[in-house]
Structure formats: structure tokens, C-alpha cells
Design a protein around this motif. Structure first.
Motif, short mmCIF file in Angstrom:
data_model
loop_
_atom_site.label_atom_id
_atom_site.label_comp_id
_atom_site.label_asym_id
_atom_site.label_seq_id
_atom_site.Cartn_x
_atom_site.Cartn_y
_atom_site.Cartn_z
N ARG A 49 -30.15 -2.84 -35.84
CA ARG A 49 -30.60 -2.51 -37.20
C ARG A 49 -29.70 -3.17 -38.23
O ARG A 49 -30.15 -3.55 -39.31
CB ARG A 49 -30.68 -1.01 -37.40
N GLU A 50 -28.42 -3.30 -37.89
CA GLU A 50 -27.48 -4.00 -38.76
C GLU A 50 -27.92 -5.46 -38.87
O GLU A 50 -28.10 -6.00 -39.94
CB GLU A 50 -26.08 -3.87 -38.17
N SER A 51 -28.04 -6.12 -37.73
CA SER A 51 -28.60 -7.48 -37.64
C SER A 51 -28.55 -7.94 -36.19
O SER A 51 -27.71 -7.49 -35.42
CB SER A 51 -27.81 -8.47 -38.53
N GLU A 52 -29.44 -8.87 -35.87
CA GLU A 52 -29.39 -9.44 -34.53
C GLU A 52 -28.10 -10.23 -34.34
O GLU A 52 -27.52 -10.24 -33.26
CB GLU A 52 -30.60 -10.33 -34.23
N ALA A 53 -27.63 -10.88 -35.40
CA ALA A 53 -26.38 -11.66 -35.31
C ALA A 53 -25.20 -10.75 -34.95
O ALA A 53 -24.35 -11.14 -34.14
CB ALA A 53 -26.11 -12.39 -36.62
N ALA A 54 -25.15 -9.56 -35.54
CA ALA A 54 -24.07 -8.61 -35.21
C ALA A 54 -24.14 -8.23 -33.74
O ALA A 54 -23.11 -8.15 -33.06
CB ALA A 54 -24.17 -7.37 -36.10
N PHE A 55 -25.34 -8.01 -33.25
CA PHE A 55 -25.50 -7.70 -31.83
C PHE A 55 -25.04 -8.87 -30.97
O PHE A 55 -24.30 -8.69 -30.01
CB PHE A 55 -26.96 -7.35 -31.50
N ARG A 56 -25.47 -10.08 -31.29
CA ARG A 56 -25.12 -11.25 -30.48
C ARG A 56 -23.61 -11.50 -30.49
O ARG A 56 -23.05 -11.90 -29.47
CB ARG A 56 -25.88 -12.50 -30.95
N ASP A 57 -22.95 -11.25 -31.61
CA ASP A 57 -21.49 -11.40 -31.66
C ASP A 57 -20.82 -10.42 -30.70
O ASP A 57 -19.90 -10.78 -29.95
CB ASP A 57 -20.96 -11.18 -33.07
N ALA A 58 -21.26 -9.17 -30.75
CA ALA A 58 -20.69 -8.15 -29.86
C ALA A 58 -21.01 -8.47 -28.41
O ALA A 58 -20.17 -8.30 -27.51
CB ALA A 58 -21.22 -6.77 -30.23
N GLU A 59 -22.23 -8.96 -28.16
CA GLU A 59 -22.62 -9.33 -26.81
C GLU A 59 -21.72 -10.45 -26.27
O GLU A 59 -21.30 -10.40 -25.11
CB GLU A 59 -24.09 -9.79 -26.80
N THR A 60 -21.40 -11.42 -27.09
CA THR A 60 -20.53 -12.52 -26.66
C THR A 60 -19.15 -12.00 -26.28
O THR A 60 -18.57 -12.45 -25.28
CB THR A 60 -20.45 -13.61 -27.74
N GLU A 61 -18.63 -11.06 -27.04
CA GLU A 61 -17.33 -10.48 -26.68
C GLU A 61 -17.42 -9.74 -25.35
O GLU A 61 -16.52 -9.86 -24.50
CB GLU A 61 -16.83 -9.53 -27.78
N ALA A 62 -18.49 -9.01 -25.13
CA ALA A 62 -18.68 -8.31 -23.84
C ALA A 62 -18.77 -9.32 -22.70
O ALA A 62 -18.16 -9.13 -21.65
CB ALA A 62 -19.92 -7.43 -23.90
N ILE A 63 -19.50 -10.39 -22.91
CA ILE A 63 -19.66 -11.42 -21.87
C ILE A 63 -18.31 -12.08 -21.58
O ILE A 63 -17.97 -12.33 -20.42
CB ILE A 63 -20.72 -12.47 -22.29
N ARG A 64 -17.52 -12.32 -22.60
CA ARG A 64 -16.19 -12.91 -22.41
C ARG A 64 -15.35 -12.02 -21.49
O ARG A 64 -14.71 -12.50 -20.55
CB ARG A 64 -15.49 -13.08 -23.76
N GLN A 65 -15.39 -10.73 -21.72
CA GLN A 65 -14.63 -9.80 -20.89
C GLN A 65 -15.20 -9.71 -19.47
O GLN A 65 -14.43 -9.68 -18.50
CB GLN A 65 -14.60 -8.42 -21.55
N LEU A 66 -16.50 -9.67 -19.35
CA LEU A 66 -17.11 -9.57 -18.02
C LEU A 66 -16.90 -10.84 -17.20
O LEU A 66 -16.68 -10.78 -15.99
CB LEU A 66 -18.60 -9.26 -18.13
#
Length: 166
Positions: A49-66
Motif C-alpha cells: 500500500r505504501e508502494s511496490e517500490a518499497a516492497f521491492r526494496d525490502a524484498e531485495t534486502e531479504a534476498i541478500r540475506q537469504l
């Protein structure tokens, strides 16, 4: 030991197949969306709801850790392929397997209300598939055609694991 990374459309069975593979191999399983929820301590729909870009940024950080883990079975969110950075991270630490399930089968079995990118229209699932199919094929090392049942798909992935020593 390398990670086994499952990509594909929302509702293609990545988490279900991933859990089956995890159990069969005795390797840890993680769903990247579940991991992301823990990382941000919020619901993914709120972030969207904030934005898809905000989600994708957070997703990239999660992927980096995984991607820094070793020996995991990782089921990724359907849009992980939208950022080349995500896929470079995942491909560098594991084998990426595209679970290719027919869109009509997904539509029959998925609750679109809980999925932010699917609840806007009946045609949205097909539109997403058309937008992403090239990316799934580009970034995957292997493709497994998804039959109706996840057990058959898991068996196909396990066969790849044994043949290719994934």
C-alpha cells in the motif's frame, strides 16, 4: 552445498514443493515472503500500500540475506525476478528452478484476495505471467513443468538434485 531456489508465478506451488523437497533432503526451508514479513515486522500488503517500490526494496534486502545462507531450499516470491540484482544474488549461491504451472490451474486454486498484485482483475494473473515468463526462463537454471499435484513436481526437482548434484 548450494541452495535450491524455486521461482515461478504466485500460486505455482513453490512453498508447497519447497517444503516437500526440504523434508526429503533434510535441508532447511525458507519462504522468502515469510522471511520478509519477519524482517520488516509488517504485513506485506501494508508495504505494498505504501508502494511496490518499497516492497521491492525490502524484498531485495531479504534476498541478500537469504542468498548468504548455504544448503537451503528457498521459495521466492513471484516477482523476485523483476530485479536483476535479486537473481544475481540467488544464482551466485544456488541452482534456480522455475516451477512452470499453467495459469489456468493457478487461477482455479489461488485466493487472489490475499495477493496484492492479483486482486485487481480477473485477467491480472495472465498479464503478470506474460510480463514475467521471459524473466523466469532467463534466470532459471532448470525448468520443471508443474503438473496438478505438488508431489510430482517435488519428485521432478529431486530427480534433478540427484542427477545434477544440486
Amino acid at each position: 552445498m548450494n541452495n535450491i531456489v524455486l521461482i515461478g508465478m504466485p500460486g505455482s506451488g513453490k512453498s508447497t514443493v519447497g517444503r516437500l523437497i526440504s523434508k526429503a533432503l533434510g535441508r532447511p526451508f525458507v519462504d522468502s515472503d515469510d522471511y520478509l514479513r519477519q524482517l520488516i515486522s509488517r504485513d506485506i500488503r501494508e508495504l505494498f500500500r505504501e508502494s511496490e517500490a518499497a516492497f521491492r526494496d525490502a524484498e531485495t534486502e531479504a534476498i541478500r540475506q537469504l542468498a548468504a545462507r548455504d544448503g537451503y531450499i528457498i521459495a521466492c516470491g513471484g516477482g523476485v525476478v523483476k530485479r536483476a540484482e535479486n537473481m544475481e544474488l540467488l544464482r551466485s549461491t544456488g541452482s534456480v528452478i522455475f516451477l512452470d504451472r499453467d495459469v489456468r490451474c493457478i487461477a482455479r486454486s489461488v485466493d487472489t484476495q490475499g495477493r496484492p498484485l492479483l486482486n485487481s482483475s480477473a485477467d491480472r494473473l495472465q498479464q503478470l505471467y506474460d510480463e514475467r515468463i521471459g524473466l523466469y526462463r532467463k534466470y532459471s537454471h532448470y525448468t520443471v513443468k508443474m503438473p496438478e499435484g505438488p508431489e510430482e513436481a517435488a519428485a521432478s526437482v529431486l530427480s534433478l538434485v540427484r542427477q545434477k548434484h544440486l
